[in-house]
Design a protein around this motif. Sequence first.
Motif, short mmCIF file in Angstrom:
data_model
loop_
_atom_site.label_atom_id
_atom_site.label_comp_id
_atom_site.label_asym_id
_atom_site.label_seq_id
_atom_site.Cartn_x
_atom_site.Cartn_y
_atom_site.Cartn_z
N TYR A 109 34.73 34.87 37.02
CA TYR A 109 34.90 35.70 35.84
C TYR A 109 33.55 36.22 35.36
O TYR A 109 32.48 35.84 35.87
CB TYR A 109 35.56 34.90 34.71
N ALA A 110 33.62 37.12 34.37
CA ALA A 110 32.43 37.63 33.69
C ALA A 110 32.75 37.69 32.20
O ALA A 110 33.89 38.02 31.81
CB ALA A 110 32.03 39.00 34.21
N PRO A 111 31.80 37.39 31.32
CA PRO A 111 32.08 37.38 29.87
C PRO A 111 32.52 38.74 29.34
O PRO A 111 33.26 38.81 28.35
CB PRO A 111 30.74 36.95 29.27
N TRP A 112 32.10 39.83 29.98
CA TRP A 112 32.44 41.15 29.47
C TRP A 112 33.77 41.67 29.99
O TRP A 112 34.23 42.75 29.59
CB TRP A 112 31.34 42.15 29.87
N CYS A 113 34.42 40.94 30.90
CA CYS A 113 35.64 41.40 31.56
C CYS A 113 36.85 41.17 30.65
O CYS A 113 37.15 40.01 30.29
CB CYS A 113 35.82 40.66 32.89
N PRO A 114 37.61 42.22 30.26
CA PRO A 114 38.80 42.03 29.39
C PRO A 114 39.88 41.18 30.06
O PRO A 114 40.51 40.35 29.39
CB PRO A 114 39.28 43.46 29.14
N ALA A 115 40.14 41.39 31.36
CA ALA A 115 41.17 40.61 32.05
C ALA A 115 40.79 39.13 32.11
O ALA A 115 41.66 38.25 32.03
CB ALA A 115 41.38 41.16 33.45
N CYS A 116 39.48 38.86 32.23
CA CYS A 116 39.03 37.47 32.25
C CYS A 116 39.23 36.82 30.89
O CYS A 116 39.61 35.63 30.80
CB CYS A 116 37.55 37.40 32.64
#
Length: 277
Positions: free
Chosen positions: A50-57
């Motif tokens: 994941y990535a902190p900026w990812c909405p789906a995450c």
Amino acid sequence: MASNNWIFSFIIVFGFCTFSSYVEGQNSVVELNEDNWTDMLKREWMVEFYAPWCPACKALEGIWKEFAQHSSGLGIKVGKVDVITSPGLSGRFMVTALPTIFHVLNGEFRQYKGSRDRESLMTFIEERKWQQVDPVPGWKSPNSLQMSVVSSFFKLSQNLRDLHNKMTEDFGLPTWGSYLIFAIATILMGALLGLVLVCLLDLIYPPKHTSVQSSVPTKTQKKKDSDDELADEDIRDDLVDDASQSEGEKQTDSESDQDYKTQSPNKMKKRRPRRAD
């Protein structure tokens, strides 16, 4: 008596809290990075990239925590990898979309592509649906040598990007100046690498030394050449003598034939004609 009951109650409450903290710690999501990612090779894991900026995450975050809380009953461990802080792992697993989920067991890696809800995730483990998914090929396996090289390139690119941001933001260097510095450094490193490779090739395969013949003739060579010239002159003399001798013989033969022709009419006798019967 009351004091003993109080002590006994305190021990029970303390033990329950300790056990609850231990169970919660065992069922929490494990943060994996470049240093401890090999832990997933020891047991059965479900790992999210994941990535902190990812909405789906962000939408999957609560479901992933619930799934981790039920992982003790499934006999698996649940982890997650931040691709921002661990770019080498994103390159090692060839993560091209977020979030990406992998199932890991006995060194085999399978990408989960089912629904991202808690029931589907638990069914994937309970009913062993991961057996229906083809594992990642050996040449693309995250623990292979070639993927380790890819991981190193990803980490290098991340470090170069951080250096670029530091030069442009902290030192106020223009963007084209940063690119120019990187270009010059790349050329110098390429030249240095080429020089090192040439030296290694010369050490491994040394060039063969060929002897150069001198253009100045030696005494032995001069003597040999003079002997050859004398021999050639002798051969030419013999040929001239043979040719002159053969011409003399031809001339003698022609003279003898002429003499014979001039003398033969005198020596020949005329035959008398025969009388008819």
